[in-house]
Write an enzyme that holds these catalytic residues in place. Structure first.
Site, PDB file in Angstrom:
ATOM      1  CE  LYS A  23      -8.253  -3.135  -3.594  1.00 51.78           C
ATOM      2  NZ  LYS A  23      -8.528  -2.483  -4.878  1.00 51.78           N
ATOM      3  CG  PHE A 117      -2.663   5.040  -1.082  1.00 52.11           C
ATOM      4  CD1 PHE A 117      -1.530   4.252  -1.031  1.00 52.11           C
ATOM      5  CD2 PHE A 117      -3.442   5.026  -2.227  1.00 52.11           C
ATOM      6  CE1 PHE A 117      -1.173   3.455  -2.097  1.00 52.11           C
ATOM      7  CE2 PHE A 117      -3.092   4.237  -3.306  1.00 52.11           C
ATOM      8  CZ  PHE A 117      -1.947   3.449  -3.241  1.00 52.11           C
TER       9      PHE A 117
END
Length: 611
Positions: A23, A117
């Protein structure tokens, strides 16, 4: 488009049907490319005007992308620090910029990256309803076909990179902790992409830090509790906390403050330090905790126990096997820098410093008592070095090879202040760079180093060679010319270093010398071209120095090399903010290394100019 959002959790999901992604702490962004390129934030605002480097990169590679258009990619726009961490503070500064000139300068010197992503559309066909594992395969294949980085890499010039998916949560979490990254996103293999939904098919785990603090005030309008610690017997505010309380905990805390407040105004109820809390937060940003959450009451401690020194130790989670002993030990007096702050510097600078230590025999200078006692050189790895510390034997010495952050932090705890490295790696047959060490007789003659550096820069420009410059951190300057690996010998590079030395002396014999005996140099600058040889070492870029004022061997931009340049301006306590503001002057070093056109220069030095 509205983003699909993960749910915050503190427990890892069970089962094999999950994949884990870093993240990154940045701006959520959608890249939509049909006829035109659009890069929009989660609030549907255009990001291209503030981050023009992304559009420039895409247009430069337009022919590569063309077969896959129209496409839509889900991404995080970041200021990448390492494969596991992005610099949110630097990105915030970029996001607030409005000066076109400043934006252009930042885009050039410290470009941001688009970390991809997810793929939502490819060749005009929607993929959002396909399960995650299928979208992931499509995305990985796309990056493979485009020859774009499939792993985050700050040394790679590509501004579009892939966020990889891992199967081992614990291994990835160790990397996050070590790099002080933001956290992990866990994604279920069967999850489809659902616009605007906060889903239980995506979970976020955050790398929270913990601080013990005391309550000082309650804000009437919004229910925030303000907390502080003691620093020199004064309140040091950390910000305010609202989330994480159970209803009964929040009610009890408010009632206690209401019953015991000392005074109030239109905004706050104020209370004397008495109630201690443990709060978890992501990081400190502009003097405030980011994403603070109440963790627990601490009835076992007193407000006097909530100190800035303890807070400073708790600001970074440490990986297993690393311990900071005596964190409050003073290392420098002016500026005042404690051991924990020195180790923080090594951790923050590591993404830029470690590539120069990679696979090099390391000599450190240790200061067991900081600048207040004797120092000593250390080449041999001590017997008590932990197993993760890599070593390499050379000429009877078992050198430490510092290839990772964990080793660097361990060395920092040993108060290894200076990091000296040879000009080649343990895998190199010859030098990996040419380095000129411009060493004036004293700091009073620093202007001679500036003169020499600018003269060398003129020659490099004429020869179409790319050079980088840094301070020595002591009293001189050092110029680097990166070279391709295993291509040149020290005899080859000696031809060039001797040529430059002779050139300087021919132009200004009253200012420069190659005289090795100090007594014969007078007040001339010594051009040490002989020092560039096998087995010799030089201070590594970004390494602190054992000087009175905590100076650093600081990489410079060439336009900083003028009469105003001062070595004392580059210190342990301001280098990180400098990098965040300006970027790294050595950012393109590894890229230049493979492109350096040294062959034509060497041919002339060997054979003389063509007639």
């Amino acid at each position: 488009m509205k983003p699909m959002l993960p749910t915050l959790t503190f427990e890892r999901p069970k089962g094999e049907e999950w994949r884990y992604e870093v993240k990154f702490d940045g701006f959520r962004a959608f890249l939509e490319w049909d006829q035109d390129i659009k890069l929009t934030s989660r609030n549907e605002k255009s990001l291209l005007e503030i981050f023009p480097e992304i559009e420039s990169f895409l247009l430069k590679n337009q022919e590569l992308f063309k077969p896959y258009l129209p496409l839509t990619l889900d991404a995080e726009l970041v200021d990448l620090e390492s494969p596991y961490k992005a610099n949110f503070g630097a990105l915030q500064i970029r996001g607030r910029m409005r000066s076109l000139e400043r934006i252009k300068e930042k885009a050039k010197n410290n470009p941001c990256r688009l970390m991809i992503f997810d793929v939502l559309r490819l060749r005009g066909k929607s993929t959002s309803k396909k399960p995650y594992d299928e979208r992931r395969k499509i995305l990985e294949e796309l990056f493979k076909e485009l020859d774009l980085p499939s792993f985050p890499d700050i040394a790679n010039p590509s501004l579009v990179q892939l966020v990889p998916a891992a199967t081992d949560f614990n291994l990835l979490w160790d990397h996050i902790i070590l790099s002080d990254g933001e956290g992990i996103i866990a994604k279920h293999l069967n999850s489809i992409w659902e616009e605007g939904k906060r889903t239980d098919k995506w979970y976020k785990f955050k790398n929270f830090k913990y601080v013990t603090c005391f309550v000082t005030a309650y804000e009437k309008s919004n229910g925030y509790f303000y907390v502080s610690v003691y620093k020199d017997k004064e309140f040091y505010p950390l910000g305010a906390v609202l989330f994480g309380f159970k209803p009964d905990e929040k009610a009890a805390l408010f009632q206690t403050i209401k019953d015991n407040h000392t005074h109030e105004d239109d905004r706050f109820l104020y209370v004397n330090p008495a109630i201690c809390l443990e709060v978890k937060y992501l990081e400190m940003y502009e003097g405030q905790m980011r994403e603070p959450h109440f963790h627990q009451f601490r009835f076992d401690i007193k407000p006097e126990d909530c100190t800035f020194e303890k807070f400073a130790q708790q600001r970074k989670n440490l990986p297993s096997g690393i311990e900071i002993t005596h964190p409050d030990k003073p290392i420098w007096e002016d500026p005042a820098i404690q051991k924990v702050e020195f180790i923080d510097y090594l951790r923050e600078i590591s993404p830029l410093m470690l590539p120069f230590l990679q696979d090099r025999l390391l000599t450190v200078i240790r200061y067991p008592h900081g600048m207040f006692g004797e120092a000593f050189y250390q080449k041999n790895a001590p017997d008590y070095a932990p197993e993760f510390v890599k070593t390499s034997m050379s000429e009877g010495i078992n050198y430490i090879v510092c290839n990772d952050l964990k080793t660097l932090l361990w060395l920092g705890n040993q108060i290894a202040v200076e990091y000296h490295i040879p000009f080649q790696t343990i895998n190199s047959a010859g030098p990996d760079e040419i380095v000129f060490d411009l060493d004036p007789p004293s700091r009073d003659y620093f202007h001679l180093a500036i003169d020499a550096a600018l003269m060398i820069k003129e020659v490099l420009d004429q020869l179409e060679l790319v050079g980088f410059i840094k301070t020595s951190g002591n009293k001189g300057l050092q110029i680097y010319i990166p070279l391709p690996k295993n291509k040149y010998t020290y005899d080859d590079t000696r031809l060039f270093t001797a040529f430059i030395a002779e050139y300087l002396i021919s132009k200004k014999p009253e200012s420069f010398t190659i005289e090795r005996l100090k007594k014969n140099r007078g007040n001339r600058l010594y051009v040490d071209y002989i020092q560039h040889a096998e087995g010799k070492t030089i201070i590594a870029p970004f390494s602190p120095r054992g000087t009175k004022h905590a100076t650093v061997a600081a990489p410079l931009f060439w336009d900083e090399v003028d009469e105003h340049l001062t070595i004392q301006n580059f210190k342990v306590n301001n280098m990180i903010s400098r990098i965040k503001e300006k970027g790294s002057p050595f950012a393109d070093y590894l890229k230049v290394k493979e492109q350096q056109a040294f062959d034509p220069v060497l041919a002339v030095l060997r054979n003389g100019p063509k007639k």
